[in-house]
Design a protein around this motif. Structure first.
Motif, PDB file in Angstrom:
ATOM      1  N   VAL A  95      -0.674   2.649   6.414  1.00  0.00           N
ATOM      2  CA  VAL A  95      -1.686   2.740   7.463  1.00  0.00           C
ATOM      3  C   VAL A  95      -2.872   1.925   6.966  1.00  0.00           C
ATOM      4  O   VAL A  95      -3.332   2.109   5.834  1.00  0.00           O
ATOM      5  CB  VAL A  95      -2.069   4.197   7.765  1.00  0.00           C
ATOM      6  N   PHE A  96      -3.339   0.981   7.778  1.00  0.00           N
ATOM      7  CA  PHE A  96      -4.320   0.001   7.320  1.00  0.00           C
ATOM      8  C   PHE A  96      -5.701   0.373   7.863  1.00  0.00           C
ATOM      9  O   PHE A  96      -6.052   0.042   8.997  1.00  0.00           O
ATOM     10  CB  PHE A  96      -3.910  -1.391   7.816  1.00  0.00           C
ATOM     11  N   GLY A 148      -5.094  -4.110  -6.083  1.00  0.00           N
ATOM     12  CA  GLY A 148      -5.818  -3.407  -5.042  1.00  0.00           C
ATOM     13  C   GLY A 148      -5.789  -4.173  -3.735  1.00  0.00           C
ATOM     14  O   GLY A 148      -5.465  -5.366  -3.702  1.00  0.00           O
ATOM     15  N   SER A 149      -6.110  -3.479  -2.644  1.00  0.00           N
ATOM     16  CA  SER A 149      -6.121  -4.128  -1.332  1.00  0.00           C
ATOM     17  C   SER A 149      -6.996  -3.315  -0.397  1.00  0.00           C
ATOM     18  O   SER A 149      -6.711  -2.143  -0.138  1.00  0.00           O
ATOM     19  CB  SER A 149      -4.706  -4.233  -0.767  1.00  0.00           C
ATOM     20  N   SER A 150      -8.053  -3.916   0.097  1.00  0.00           N
ATOM     21  CA  SER A 150      -8.973  -3.213   0.995  1.00  0.00           C
ATOM     22  C   SER A 150      -8.213  -2.700   2.217  1.00  0.00           C
ATOM     23  O   SER A 150      -7.428  -3.425   2.817  1.00  0.00           O
ATOM     24  CB  SER A 150     -10.103  -4.140   1.449  1.00  0.00           C
ATOM     25  N   GLY A 151      -8.459  -1.448   2.565  1.00  0.00           N
ATOM     26  CA  GLY A 151      -7.793  -0.850   3.716  1.00  0.00           C
ATOM     27  C   GLY A 151      -6.463  -0.211   3.387  1.00  0.00           C
ATOM     28  O   GLY A 151      -5.794   0.320   4.279  1.00  0.00           O
ATOM     29  N   GLU A 152      -6.065  -0.246   2.103  1.00  0.00           N
ATOM     30  CA  GLU A 152      -4.772   0.306   1.705  1.00  0.00           C
ATOM     31  C   GLU A 152      -4.900   1.153   0.434  1.00  0.00           C
ATOM     32  O   GLU A 152      -4.027   1.115  -0.423  1.00  0.00           O
ATOM     33  CB  GLU A 152      -3.765  -0.819   1.456  1.00  0.00           C
ATOM     34  N   ALA A 153      -5.947   1.930   0.330  1.00  0.00           N
ATOM     35  CA  ALA A 153      -6.240   2.623  -0.919  1.00  0.00           C
ATOM     36  C   ALA A 153      -5.115   3.560  -1.352  1.00  0.00           C
ATOM     37  O   ALA A 153      -4.661   3.519  -2.507  1.00  0.00           O
ATOM     38  CB  ALA A 153      -7.550   3.404  -0.795  1.00  0.00           C
ATOM     39  N   VAL A 154      -4.673   4.419  -0.452  1.00  0.00           N
ATOM     40  CA  VAL A 154      -3.649   5.403  -0.839  1.00  0.00           C
ATOM     41  C   VAL A 154      -2.296   4.722  -0.998  1.00  0.00           C
ATOM     42  O   VAL A 154      -1.527   5.046  -1.919  1.00  0.00           O
ATOM     43  CB  VAL A 154      -3.587   6.551   0.188  1.00  0.00           C
ATOM     44  N   TYR A 155      -1.987   3.768  -0.128  1.00  0.00           N
ATOM     45  CA  TYR A 155      -0.752   2.981  -0.265  1.00  0.00           C
ATOM     46  C   TYR A 155      -0.725   2.288  -1.630  1.00  0.00           C
ATOM     47  O   TYR A 155       0.285   2.339  -2.351  1.00  0.00           O
ATOM     48  CB  TYR A 155      -0.686   1.963   0.864  1.00  0.00           C
ATOM     49  N   ALA A 156      -1.836   1.656  -1.991  1.00  0.00           N
ATOM     50  CA  ALA A 156      -1.912   0.972  -3.288  1.00  0.00           C
ATOM     51  C   ALA A 156      -1.733   1.962  -4.429  1.00  0.00           C
ATOM     52  O   ALA A 156      -1.059   1.662  -5.425  1.00  0.00           O
ATOM     53  CB  ALA A 156      -3.247   0.238  -3.417  1.00  0.00           C
TER      54      ALA A 156
END
Length: 255
Positions: A95-96, A148-156
């Motif tokens: 989820v982004f 890391g990737s902005s908008g994907e904190a928990v996914y990352a």
């Protein structure tokens, strides 16, 4: 690349873009392929295309967040294609949105699919690999895990957990001649990326931003990942374990 003749390969999320491409490549290398996916129709379509091309494949409905469903699917797969030689954990969901705009129910689903589901699969398949003193596991994570990737904190976070878990399992089971490695895609043209792009205020602008950020000048294709997965699963990688390979067109160049 090694021939996978007589080897049973199990792939999760096999009805989707990357999973389908990986399944097709294994089948072309003469593997017996088991496709696991929550989407029954998608899995069966991929399996049918493999069989029509002369390969051997079967599809089983499986939600990897349920150990009961995993055991049921694997029992059916083993009955038809024998013990599992190669496991490819590819299933994932994202989820982004910024972390502060997510809710605990989002975190729970992300963790269940992207991390706990993979743990279930390892726990279900490793015992037979240990008993046979052989096996290959390839986990599909993400470059979000590495940088890391902005908008994907928990996914990352989930994918970073999968990387660390893979390295630990690689250490624990090296004595059993089982290798565990990780492939990290960058932005890849899949249904997951499309859902992210379509949710943006300006989808085409976002897609172009992804493209321009990649040194090789294009968004990845599912087929770009298949070769890396097959390498880690092959005899060519018999002395490679606990490693992480980015397939991102140079977007990330992590050491």
């Amino acid at each position: 690349m090694s021939d996978f003749r007589d080897r049973h390969v199990v792939i999760t999320g096999a009805g989707g873009g990357i999973g389908s491409a990986v399944a097709q490549r294994f089948a072309a290398a003469h593997a017996k392929v088991t496709l696991l996916d929550r989407d029954e129709a998608a899995g069966r379509r991929v399996a049918a295309s493999i069989v029509e091309a002369g390969g051997e494949a079967g599809a089983h409905v499986c939600d990897i967040t349920s150990r009961v469903e995993i055991d049921r699917a694997l029992d059916a797969a083993r009955a038809g294609r024998g013990p599992v030689d190669v496991l490819v954990n590819n299933a994932g969901w994202d989820v982004f949105r910024p972390f502060l705009k997510t809710a605990p129910e989002d975190w729970a689903r992300l963790i269940d699919i992207n991390l706990t589901g993979a743990l279930h699969m390892h726990h279900a398949v490793l015992p037979e690999m240990v008993a046979r003193a052989q096996g290959r596991i390839v986990n599909v994570a993400s470059d979000a895990a590495r940088v890391g990737s902005s908008g994907e904190a928990v996914y990352a976070a989930c994918k970073a957990g999968l990387v660390a878990f893979s390295k630990t399992i690689a250490r624990e089971h090296a004595r059993h001649k089982i290798t565990v490695n990780v492939v990290c895609p960058g932005p890849t043209d899949t249904a997951l990326l499309s859902s992210v792009v379509q949710g943006a205020a300006d989808p085409e602008k976002l897609r172009e931003a992804f493209r321009r950020s990649i040194p090789l000048g294009r968004i990845g294709r599912p087929e770009d990942l298949a070769g890396a997965v097959l390498f880690f699963a092959s005899d060519d990688a018999a002395f490679v374990t606990g490693q992480v390979l980015s397939v991102s067109g140079g977007l990330t160049m992590a050491g």
